[in-house]
Design a protein around this motif. Sequence first.
Motif, short mmCIF file in Angstrom:
data_model
loop_
_atom_site.label_atom_id
_atom_site.label_comp_id
_atom_site.label_asym_id
_atom_site.label_seq_id
_atom_site.Cartn_x
_atom_site.Cartn_y
_atom_site.Cartn_z
N LEU A 9 4.56 13.48 3.03
CA LEU A 9 2.98 13.10 3.05
C LEU A 9 1.97 13.80 3.26
CD1 LEU A 9 4.28 9.40 4.17
CD2 LEU A 9 3.50 10.06 1.68
N MET B 38 0.82 -1.03 0.10
CA MET B 38 -0.03 -0.15 0.14
C MET B 38 0.96 1.31 0.09
SD MET B 38 -2.92 1.05 2.69
CE MET B 38 -4.13 -0.06 2.32
N ASP B 39 0.61 2.25 -0.69
CA ASP B 39 1.21 3.56 -0.69
C ASP B 39 1.36 4.08 0.67
OD1 ASP B 39 0.67 6.58 -1.15
OD2 ASP B 39 1.99 5.94 -2.56
N ASN B 40 2.53 4.85 1.02
CA ASN B 40 2.67 5.26 2.14
C ASN B 40 1.69 6.35 2.70
OD1 ASN B 40 4.81 3.86 2.88
ND2 ASN B 40 6.51 5.14 2.41
N CYS B 41 1.06 7.12 1.55
CA CYS B 41 0.38 7.97 1.89
C CYS B 41 -1.14 7.65 2.22
CB CYS B 41 0.04 8.89 0.54
SG CYS B 41 -0.68 10.65 0.70
N THR C 212 -1.36 4.71 3.60
CA THR C 212 -1.27 3.98 4.93
C THR C 212 -1.32 4.82 5.92
OG1 THR C 212 0.19 2.27 3.72
CG2 THR C 212 0.39 2.56 6.41
N THR D 266 4.04 -0.43 7.31
CA THR D 266 4.59 -0.63 6.09
C THR D 266 5.54 -1.97 6.03
OG1 THR D 266 6.26 1.03 6.02
CG2 THR D 266 4.27 1.46 5.11
N GLU E 161 8.88 -1.54 6.21
CA GLU E 161 9.96 -1.37 5.02
C GLU E 161 11.53 -1.32 5.63
OE1 GLU E 161 9.72 2.40 2.89
OE2 GLU E 161 7.52 2.20 2.35
#
Length: 84
Positions: free
Chosen positions: A48, A1-4, A6, A34, A36
């Motif tokens: 963000l 999923m995109d960090n924004c 999330t 995430t 990451e």
Amino acid sequence: MDNCLTLLKILMMETDEYNKLSKSDLISMLQDETKEDNPIEEKQFYRLIDRMIDSGFPIIKTKGKYSKYYYDGGKLRDSDVYYL
């Protein structure tokens, strides 16, 4: 999923006018969500947040030495997600 997306999900689920989160809390939660390998940097966090605010999402940043953030709105519409 995109960090924004999330980060938006975290703000929607965990915050409101009475339950605000700090930048470091949000970065930590975003990192956990995430999973990451590279840590989320402050610059990335601010980008963000600015992106969401510029897109019209009701994200509030309190004023003061230690700013806190919260989501001040209802549910998202499909058209809202498009802007992210």
